[in-house]
Design an enzyme around this catalytic site. Structure first.
Site, PDB file in Angstrom:
ATOM      1  N   HIS A 299       0.831  -1.105  -0.134  1.00 42.61           N
ATOM      2  CA  HIS A 299       0.098   0.003  -0.165  1.00 42.61           C
ATOM      3  C   HIS A 299       0.875   1.239  -0.049  1.00 42.61           C
ATOM      4  CE1 HIS A 299      -3.464  -2.636   1.603  1.00 42.61           C
ATOM      5  NE2 HIS A 299      -3.429  -2.769   0.273  1.00 42.61           N
TER       6      HIS A 299
ATOM      7  N   HIS B  82      -7.588  -7.982  -8.064  1.00 43.19           N
ATOM      8  CA  HIS B  82      -7.952  -8.443  -6.990  1.00 43.19           C
ATOM      9  C   HIS B  82      -8.065  -7.629  -5.597  1.00 43.19           C
ATOM     10  CE1 HIS B  82      -5.909 -11.300  -9.923  1.00 43.19           C
ATOM     11  NE2 HIS B  82      -6.084 -12.221  -9.070  1.00 43.19           N
TER      12      HIS B  82
ATOM     13  N   GLU C  54     -13.320  -8.967  -7.779  1.00 43.28           N
ATOM     14  CA  GLU C  54     -13.276  -9.746  -6.529  1.00 43.28           C
ATOM     15  C   GLU C  54     -14.084 -11.084  -7.002  1.00 43.28           C
ATOM     16  OE1 GLU C  54     -11.150 -10.209  -3.868  1.00 43.28           O
ATOM     17  OE2 GLU C  54     -12.391 -12.020  -3.621  1.00 43.28           O
TER      18      GLU C  54
ATOM     19  N   ASP D 153      -2.810  -8.254  -7.417  1.00 45.26           N
ATOM     20  CA  ASP D 153      -2.415  -8.635  -5.894  1.00 45.26           C
ATOM     21  C   ASP D 153      -3.234 -10.112  -5.720  1.00 45.26           C
ATOM     22  OD1 ASP D 153      -1.717  -8.723  -3.307  1.00 45.26           O
ATOM     23  OD2 ASP D 153      -3.371  -7.205  -2.687  1.00 45.26           O
TER      24      ASP D 153
HETATM   25  N1  SAM Z   1      -5.698  -5.982  -3.111  1.00 49.52           N
HETATM   26  C1  SAM Z   1      -6.378  -6.129  -1.769  1.00 49.52           C
HETATM   27  C2  SAM Z   1      -5.664  -5.149  -0.840  1.00 49.52           C
HETATM   28  O1  SAM Z   1      -4.531  -4.749  -1.088  1.00 49.52           O
HETATM   29  O2  SAM Z   1      -6.616  -4.634   0.140  1.00 49.52           O
HETATM   30  C3  SAM Z   1      -6.075  -7.523  -1.279  1.00 49.52           C
HETATM   31  C4  SAM Z   1      -6.383  -8.822  -2.074  1.00 49.52           C
HETATM   32  S1  SAM Z   1      -6.187 -10.350  -1.518  1.00 49.52           S
HETATM   33  C5  SAM Z   1      -4.455 -10.265  -1.229  1.00 49.52           C
HETATM   34  C6  SAM Z   1      -6.472 -11.234  -2.967  1.00 49.52           C
HETATM   35  C7  SAM Z   1      -8.043 -11.414  -3.338  1.00 49.52           C
HETATM   36  O3  SAM Z   1      -8.169 -11.879  -4.605  1.00 49.52           O
HETATM   37  C8  SAM Z   1      -8.647 -12.379  -2.364  1.00 49.52           C
HETATM   38  O4  SAM Z   1      -9.720 -11.651  -1.849  1.00 49.52           O
HETATM   39  C9  SAM Z   1      -9.247 -13.443  -3.485  1.00 49.52           C
HETATM   40  O5  SAM Z   1     -10.757 -13.715  -3.042  1.00 49.52           O
HETATM   41  C10 SAM Z   1      -9.253 -12.426  -4.615  1.00 49.52           C
HETATM   42  N2  SAM Z   1      -9.148 -13.491  -6.019  1.00 49.52           N
HETATM   43  C11 SAM Z   1      -8.673 -14.733  -6.029  1.00 49.52           C
HETATM   44  N3  SAM Z   1      -8.744 -14.988  -7.317  1.00 49.52           N
HETATM   45  C12 SAM Z   1      -9.275 -13.968  -8.023  1.00 49.52           C
HETATM   46  C13 SAM Z   1      -9.476 -13.630  -9.554  1.00 49.52           C
HETATM   47  N4  SAM Z   1      -8.972 -14.742 -10.441  1.00 49.52           N
HETATM   48  N5  SAM Z   1     -10.037 -12.397  -9.913  1.00 49.52           N
HETATM   49  C14 SAM Z   1     -10.502 -11.915  -8.911  1.00 49.52           C
HETATM   50  N6  SAM Z   1     -10.329 -11.941  -7.442  1.00 49.52           N
HETATM   51  C15 SAM Z   1      -9.553 -13.055  -7.029  1.00 49.52           C
END
Ligand code: SAM
Length: 304
Positions: free
Chosen positions: A19, A42, A128, A182
């Site tokens: 961040h 993500h 998401e 991410d």
């Molecule tokens: N970017 C967020 C932050 O910094 O606050 C944190 C994201 S977390 C590390 C990764 C997220 O990606 C999870 O909530 C997961 O459910 C989601 N996810 C996993 N595969 C995905 C995909 N192919 N497309 C979109 N979201 C996905």
């Protein structure tokens, strides 16, 4: 497939590196008064309670943002670290321990929604897939009353990049986009998908700013990803930056079995980013280190 919930990890050292870098890049791009497409492939749930059951279970925020809060009152912090702490503080009451941690969607929106930026027509695209986190994200975004400025989709963020790049041209034919990728890497194929998505994105829109978070873990794919991203950037003749922050905890003994370190790979980084991170990471690591003797940070970039 969906065992990962970011609520268990929000505000840990990996979020801090990610961040801080995300805010530094976005703030730099926003110095120019031209619209920006922000894409978070993500997105997670958007915002997190630091003292909720999930956070308490992992205790990662206690060793992350809670330690960094102690720095917040210090004079003369490096600008990027100060900006990151100010951003988190703005979601919390002035007194007492911080209870709320903003995820990437809310951090990005807070920059878009700042007074000088509101007139510029930036757009935020959030993806998401988690069946519980996607509705939470949609509910959090609804509270922002952001209208068409923010779009939430419960769909695959990797696939979405193909539809969104290149971004639409604004006045003067300028096309500008910042993309945060991410994943949780809970499935091994995420490493290859990141590489494929970046290769494709650079062919569609070589001048975009791409930020890719990656874990430092003992897995071949994790080890190779930064090298593969570097090759893609070099082949596209684009600048890159790679920042690492490692708390020094032994991989197997990282508290709670959690992550000991992580990295951010940035393609087309702002020219100010390397110096900003080289200033910010030492005090940040001073607060976050688990084993001081083995804790380390590094910033490498194509420009030396
Ligand atoms: N970017 C967020 C932050 O910094 O606050 C944190 C994201 S977390 C590390 C990764 C997220 O990606 C999870 O909530 C997961 O459910 C989601 N996810 C996993 N595969 C995905 C995909 N192919 N497309 C979109 N979201 C996905």
């Amino acid at each position: 497939m969906f065992s990962y919930r970011h609520a268990f990890h929000a505000g840990n050292h990996a979020d801090a590196l990610k961040h801080l870098t995300l805010l530094a890049c976005t703030r730099h791009l926003m110095q120019k008064p031209a619209p920006l497409q922000l894409i978070d492939t993500h997105a997670g749930a958007g915002i997190y309670r630091l003292h909720g059951a999930d956070a308490a279970k992992s205790d990662e925020a206690a060793r992350g943002i809670a330690r960094l809060q102690a720095l917040a009152g210090e004079q003369r912090l490096p600008a990027a670290l100060q900006a990151y702490l100010d951003a988190v503080a703005s979601f919390n009451a002035k007194a007492g321990a911080w209870r709320t941690y903003p995820g990437s969607p809310l951090l990005l929106f807070s920059l878009m929604d700042s007074v000088p930026r509101r007139a510029v027509h930036d757009r935020l695209h959030l993806f998401e897939l988690h069946p519980s986190d996607a509705p939470l994200l949609a509910a959090h975004v609804a509270q922002l009353r952001a209208g068409r400025r923010v779009r939430v989709q419960c769909s695959d963020g990797f696939a979405a990049l193909k539809r969104l790049l290149p971004p639409p041209a604004a006045a003067g034919d300028s096309r500008r986009a910042l993309v945060l990728i991410d994943p949780s890497y809970e499935i091994k194929s995420d490493y290859a998908r990141v590489q494929g998505a970046i290769g494709d994105a650079l062919r569609r829109f070589a001048s975009g700013v791409y930020l890719i978070w990656h874990p430092i873990i003992a897995r071949r794919e994790a080890h190779e990803l930064p090298r593969r991203l570097r090759t893609l950037a070099n082949q596209a003749q684009r600048g890159w930056l790679h920042a690492l922050l490692h708390t020094g905890a032994a991989a197997s003994s990282a508290p709670g079995g959690g992550l000991a370190g992580s990295g951010m790979f940035v393609i087309n980084p702002p020219h100010t980013l390397a110096d900003a991170l080289r200033e910010a990471l030492p005090p940040m690591l001073g607060a976050l280190a688990q084993e001081a003797a083995r804790a380390h940070w590094r910033v490498e970039c194509s420009m030396g």
